[in-house]
Design a protein around this motif. Sequence first.
Motif, PDB file in Angstrom:
ATOM      1  N   GLU A   1       0.703  -1.182  -0.136  1.00 52.90           N
ATOM      2  CA  GLU A   1      -0.162   0.024  -0.122  1.00 52.90           C
ATOM      3  C   GLU A   1       0.991   1.332  -0.192  1.00 52.90           C
ATOM      4  O   GLU A   1       0.403   2.313   0.051  1.00 52.90           O
ATOM      5  CB  GLU A   1      -0.887   0.054   1.194  1.00 52.90           C
ATOM      6  N   ASN A   2       2.301   1.058   0.068  1.00 53.68           N
ATOM      7  CA  ASN A   2       3.102   2.093  -0.017  1.00 53.68           C
ATOM      8  C   ASN A   2       3.821   2.399  -1.269  1.00 53.68           C
ATOM      9  O   ASN A   2       4.616   1.650  -1.713  1.00 53.68           O
ATOM     10  CB  ASN A   2       4.040   2.159   1.227  1.00 53.68           C
ATOM     11  N   ALA A   3       3.513   3.495  -2.096  1.00 55.56           N
ATOM     12  CA  ALA A   3       3.660   3.520  -3.531  1.00 55.56           C
ATOM     13  C   ALA A   3       5.351   3.787  -3.409  1.00 55.56           C
ATOM     14  O   ALA A   3       6.363   3.529  -4.250  1.00 55.56           O
ATOM     15  CB  ALA A   3       3.142   5.013  -3.952  1.00 55.56           C
ATOM     16  N   ALA A   4       6.117   4.451  -2.206  1.00 51.08           N
ATOM     17  CA  ALA A   4       7.179   4.637  -2.127  1.00 51.08           C
ATOM     18  C   ALA A   4       8.233   3.438  -1.984  1.00 51.08           C
ATOM     19  O   ALA A   4       9.236   3.123  -2.796  1.00 51.08           O
ATOM     20  CB  ALA A   4       7.644   5.416  -0.901  1.00 51.08           C
ATOM     21  N   VAL A   5       7.765   2.571  -1.401  1.00 53.16           N
ATOM     22  CA  VAL A   5       8.252   1.072  -1.441  1.00 53.16           C
ATOM     23  C   VAL A   5       8.421   0.476  -2.711  1.00 53.16           C
ATOM     24  O   VAL A   5       9.350  -0.227  -2.905  1.00 53.16           O
ATOM     25  CB  VAL A   5       7.663   0.203  -0.290  1.00 53.16           C
ATOM     26  N   ALA A   6       7.175   0.530  -3.405  1.00 49.74           N
ATOM     27  CA  ALA A   6       7.078  -0.186  -4.587  1.00 49.74           C
ATOM     28  C   ALA A   6       7.974   0.558  -5.690  1.00 49.74           C
ATOM     29  O   ALA A   6       8.665  -0.218  -6.424  1.00 49.74           O
ATOM     30  CB  ALA A   6       5.690  -0.416  -4.993  1.00 49.74           C
ATOM     31  N   THR A   7       7.935   1.693  -5.731  1.00 49.77           N
ATOM     32  CA  THR A   7       8.829   2.537  -6.339  1.00 49.77           C
ATOM     33  C   THR A   7      10.268   2.278  -6.293  1.00 49.77           C
ATOM     34  O   THR A   7      11.071   1.937  -7.256  1.00 49.77           O
ATOM     35  CB  THR A   7       8.618   4.242  -6.386  1.00 49.77           C
ATOM     36  N   ALA A   8      10.746   2.089  -4.863  1.00 49.71           N
ATOM     37  CA  ALA A   8      12.103   1.846  -4.657  1.00 49.71           C
ATOM     38  C   ALA A   8      12.406   0.443  -5.290  1.00 49.71           C
ATOM     39  O   ALA A   8      13.490   0.198  -6.078  1.00 49.71           O
ATOM     40  CB  ALA A   8      12.317   1.666  -3.270  1.00 49.71           C
TER      41      ALA A   8
END
Length: 436
Positions: free
Chosen positions: A221-228
């Motif tokens: 649910e965290n876009a920053a994690v998936a983007t990383a």
Amino acid sequence: MKSTVSLAPASNEVVLPERVQEALGQLVGSAQEGLLALSVGVGLGVLAELLEEEVVDVVGAKGRHDPDRVAVRHGHEAGEVTLGGRRVAVERPRVRTADGRAEVRLRTYEYFADRDPLTRSVLERMLAGVSTRRYRRTQEPVGQEVERAARSTSRSSVSRTFVERTRRSLGELMSRHLDDVRLAVMMIDGIDLGERTNVVALGITTEGVKIPLGLWEGSTENAAVATALLSDLVERGLDPEQGILFVIDGAKALRKAIRNVFGDAPVQRCMRHKERNVTDHLPERERPAIQQRLRRAWALDGHDRALDQLRLLAGELERTYPGAAGSLREGMEETLTLTRLGVTGNLKRTLESTNPCESMIEIVRHTQRNVKRWSSGEMALRWTAAGMLEAEKQFRKIIGYRDLATLVAAIEHDHDHRYADAARTPSREVAIVAAT
């Protein structure tokens, strides 16, 4: 009349040297403990002979003067070799350079003293569900004498070895070069580990081979994690311009991350997740009928017909179950991406859900079944990486892989078509200027 063979030495029989008789006597004792213990005793004897032979090769024959000798014997000392998931003590010869300044390495000893077979054995047994306190029970019998002198089998030692090996697995997975990898599909999903979550990525090449690509700590649910996670794949050489189909469970954060890193790449929403999300808003008696209508719509080959059927169903649900209708409308068109790309048959059935990725996750969970508490994020990453690499050993090509080339061509054609449409459509600012 039966003939008997006497074990007493004949008068002309060669008497074995005392040293050999002593060795054979020891082997007889090992044989009483089992064939493997006997083999271990023989093997350790052979190892000792090999070490001495290498010393002769390096130094020369003992007792012969050699003015050109480059190395000399330097006695013996205690050493250890890896045997059956344990460290076993041996006596190893030492050799130094003729000037006495440096130790000469014996390749035979280095080979058998290598700890990697030990760490590999610990990793395999722990991932198979053997706990640290039961590790010693799983080892092959090597004889009481060898067992008494063995080490690296205590709970703390096994635990340290496992940490070392899983840390290496994590480094191996996260440092894989992806320059030469040609992907057709990427699946992204999350695995819950107690109060922690790891986001994992599974790639499928144009030949249908599944490859664990990487993982990142954090929620789907965290876009920053998936983007990383996706940015790390690009940094390791994955070409963001190649046509890749992304298959996800429908998390908005994942969708945003894909757009951030890979632009307008095609995304297939997992039909099974969507089906569960919709039917969870319905009473039990209504679920089978709605489930059948969803599956019939998704099974249609025509994209427009399938979309019309889903919109019709959403409209009917709106009056009685608005939650189900809203869930169905959210990302509805992306549940039909494969249909829009013209993918049918076995390949469509394989890629219409995240099942291939979830199968990998199930293997990861199985390897972690004895873990009672996740003490740190690093521990969760290590275990997950080791489980992903363990799953890779069991991978086979996906069903329908022969049609992947058609999928890639369809993705590239779709990209070119969208790019051409965007080029023909004036921007809002240009349209305003033209209107004035």
